[in-house]
Design a protein around this motif. Structure first.
Motif, PDB file in Angstrom:
ATOM      1  N   ILE A  46       0.729  -0.979  -0.063  1.00 65.69           N
ATOM      2  CA  ILE A  46      -0.040   0.102   0.088  1.00 65.69           C
ATOM      3  C   ILE A  46       0.746   1.311   0.089  1.00 65.69           C
ATOM      4  CG2 ILE A  46      -1.661   1.253   1.306  1.00 65.69           C
ATOM      5  CD1 ILE A  46      -2.997  -1.385   2.235  1.00 65.69           C
ATOM      6  N   VAL A  47       2.033   1.417   0.773  1.00 66.37           N
ATOM      7  CA  VAL A  47       2.809   2.367   1.106  1.00 66.37           C
ATOM      8  C   VAL A  47       3.429   2.741  -0.559  1.00 66.37           C
ATOM      9  CG1 VAL A  47       4.825   3.143   1.942  1.00 66.37           C
ATOM     10  CG2 VAL A  47       3.171   2.262   3.407  1.00 66.37           C
ATOM     11  N   ARG A  48       4.035   1.442  -1.104  1.00 64.06           N
ATOM     12  CA  ARG A  48       4.857   1.793  -2.362  1.00 64.06           C
ATOM     13  C   ARG A  48       4.021   2.373  -3.512  1.00 64.06           C
ATOM     14  NH1 ARG A  48       6.158  -3.637  -2.944  1.00 64.06           N
ATOM     15  NH2 ARG A  48       7.568  -3.473  -1.523  1.00 64.06           N
ATOM     16  N   GLN A  51       2.784   6.085  -2.172  1.00 62.72           N
ATOM     17  CA  GLN A  51       3.806   7.039  -1.714  1.00 62.72           C
ATOM     18  C   GLN A  51       4.258   8.198  -2.598  1.00 62.72           C
ATOM     19  OE1 GLN A  51       4.937   7.076   1.408  1.00 62.72           O
ATOM     20  NE2 GLN A  51       5.771   8.751   1.370  1.00 62.72           N
ATOM     21  N   PRO A  52       4.505   7.964  -4.169  1.00 59.65           N
ATOM     22  CA  PRO A  52       5.155   8.991  -4.922  1.00 59.65           C
ATOM     23  C   PRO A  52       4.174  10.274  -4.750  1.00 59.65           C
ATOM     24  CG  PRO A  52       5.296   7.103  -5.835  1.00 59.65           C
ATOM     25  CD  PRO A  52       4.559   6.600  -4.769  1.00 59.65           C
ATOM     26  N   PRO A  53       2.897  10.212  -5.011  1.00 63.76           N
ATOM     27  CA  PRO A  53       2.176  11.514  -4.764  1.00 63.76           C
ATOM     28  C   PRO A  53       2.110  12.100  -3.626  1.00 63.76           C
ATOM     29  CG  PRO A  53       0.732   9.656  -5.297  1.00 63.76           C
ATOM     30  CD  PRO A  53       1.776   9.100  -5.719  1.00 63.76           C
ATOM     31  N   LEU A  54       2.244  11.199  -2.653  1.00 67.81           N
ATOM     32  CA  LEU A  54       2.195  11.636  -1.296  1.00 67.81           C
ATOM     33  C   LEU A  54       3.128  12.349  -0.828  1.00 67.81           C
ATOM     34  CD1 LEU A  54       0.096   8.705   0.637  1.00 67.81           C
ATOM     35  CD2 LEU A  54      -0.842  11.266   0.127  1.00 67.81           C
ATOM     36  N   THR A  69      -3.763  14.040   6.593  1.00 66.55           N
ATOM     37  CA  THR A  69      -4.034  15.134   5.612  1.00 66.55           C
ATOM     38  C   THR A  69      -3.885  14.694   4.216  1.00 66.55           C
ATOM     39  OG1 THR A  69      -2.816  16.733   6.387  1.00 66.55           O
ATOM     40  CG2 THR A  69      -5.123  16.894   7.394  1.00 66.55           C
ATOM     41  N   ALA A  70      -2.688  14.547   3.862  1.00 67.67           N
ATOM     42  CA  ALA A  70      -2.114  14.312   2.620  1.00 67.67           C
ATOM     43  C   ALA A  70      -2.727  13.351   1.909  1.00 67.67           C
ATOM     44  CB  ALA A  70      -0.596  14.320   2.236  1.00 67.67           C
ATOM     45  N   THR A  71      -2.983  12.279   2.683  1.00 75.73           N
ATOM     46  CA  THR A  71      -3.643  10.972   2.276  1.00 75.73           C
ATOM     47  C   THR A  71      -4.942  11.555   1.554  1.00 75.73           C
ATOM     48  OG1 THR A  71      -2.110   9.462   3.068  1.00 75.73           O
ATOM     49  CG2 THR A  71      -4.225   8.693   2.269  1.00 75.73           C
ATOM     50  N   LEU A  72      -5.790  12.150   2.580  1.00 74.37           N
ATOM     51  CA  LEU A  72      -7.247  12.510   2.706  1.00 74.37           C
ATOM     52  C   LEU A  72      -7.323  13.288   1.280  1.00 74.37           C
ATOM     53  CD1 LEU A  72     -10.209  12.509   3.414  1.00 74.37           C
ATOM     54  CD2 LEU A  72      -9.656  14.473   4.964  1.00 74.37           C
ATOM     55  N   VAL A  73      -6.387  14.642   1.338  1.00 73.91           N
ATOM     56  CA  VAL A  73      -6.540  15.464   0.009  1.00 73.91           C
ATOM     57  C   VAL A  73      -6.189  14.554  -1.316  1.00 73.91           C
ATOM     58  CG1 VAL A  73      -5.310  17.283  -1.124  1.00 73.91           C
ATOM     59  CG2 VAL A  73      -5.919  17.511   1.482  1.00 73.91           C
ATOM     60  N   LEU A  74      -5.466  13.566  -1.271  1.00 71.61           N
ATOM     61  CA  LEU A  74      -5.206  12.749  -2.682  1.00 71.61           C
ATOM     62  C   LEU A  74      -6.513  11.985  -2.887  1.00 71.61           C
ATOM     63  CD1 LEU A  74      -3.208  12.066  -4.908  1.00 71.61           C
ATOM     64  CD2 LEU A  74      -2.214  10.379  -3.305  1.00 71.61           C
TER      65      LEU A  74
END
Length: 188
Positions: A46-48, A51-54, A69-74
């Motif tokens: 999941i991380v792999r 991760q790039p856009p995050l 919040t970065a994951t929520l925004v993505l």
């Protein structure tokens, strides 16, 4: 041949690809909440893939407490892109408010579906996994569902070894979906 001959398969592919990525983002968002081990192979997968856009988003969107919040925004951005692509393929464009409203409804439905499916998987695994065996995926699923199942399990009366908690929680999730989703889509 009609226009839908190619449109429907293309929409199916777009919705499937985006749905799978949205599931990964939703799981990434829930990983701290479920206290998943970040060294687990499923967590690493999941991380792999997320991760790039995050990395880019985290440079200017800080976390708020335990909320990534970065994951929520993505997740919101990916949902909006999916909705825009699908609407354009069908020949219309969503306005900004309709796009926001549908994105919120789509993400809400995603989480209801995610928890419903993982609870059902947990139930099936409890039936087929031999006692004393170790299934690493089952442990992650159990941890993901525990915050929903445990409070209900504590309040449920004893039923002689039959755990009805998953059934009660799935019914509750579906009722929540039926009651909240129309409110989120009100005015569309």
């Amino acid at each position: 041949m009609s226009n839908n001959y190619f449109t429907n398969p293309l929409v199916f592919l777009i919705e499937t690809a985006f749905f799978l990525y949205m599931i990964l983002l939703a799981l990434r968002l829930l990983m701290p909440w479920a206290r998943w081990d970040y060294h687990h192979p499923i967590s690493q997968f999941i991380v792999r893939f997320t991760q790039p856009p995050l990395n880019l988003l985290r440079s200017f969107i800080p976390a708020i407490g335990r909320l990534d919040t970065a994951t929520l925004v993505l997740l919101i951005i990916v949902t909006m892109i999916k909705l825009l692509l699908v609407s354009m393929l069908f020949g219309y464009l969503l306005g900004p408010m309709a796009l926001i409203q549908r994105s919120i409804a789509e993400i809400f439905s995603l989480f209801i579906t995610l928890f419903t499916v993982t609870i059902l998987i947990e139930v099936v695994l409890s039936w087929i996994t031999p006692p004393g065996s170790h299934n690493p995926a089952a442990n992650l699923i159990r941890r993901l569902n525990a915050p929903l199942l445990e409070p209900v399990r504590k309040k449920m009366p004893s039923t002689s070894g039959l755990d009805l908690t998953p059934l009660v929680v799935v019914i509750g999730l579906q009722l929540l979906h039926m009651l909240v989703l129309p409110l989120l889509l009100l005015g569309l």
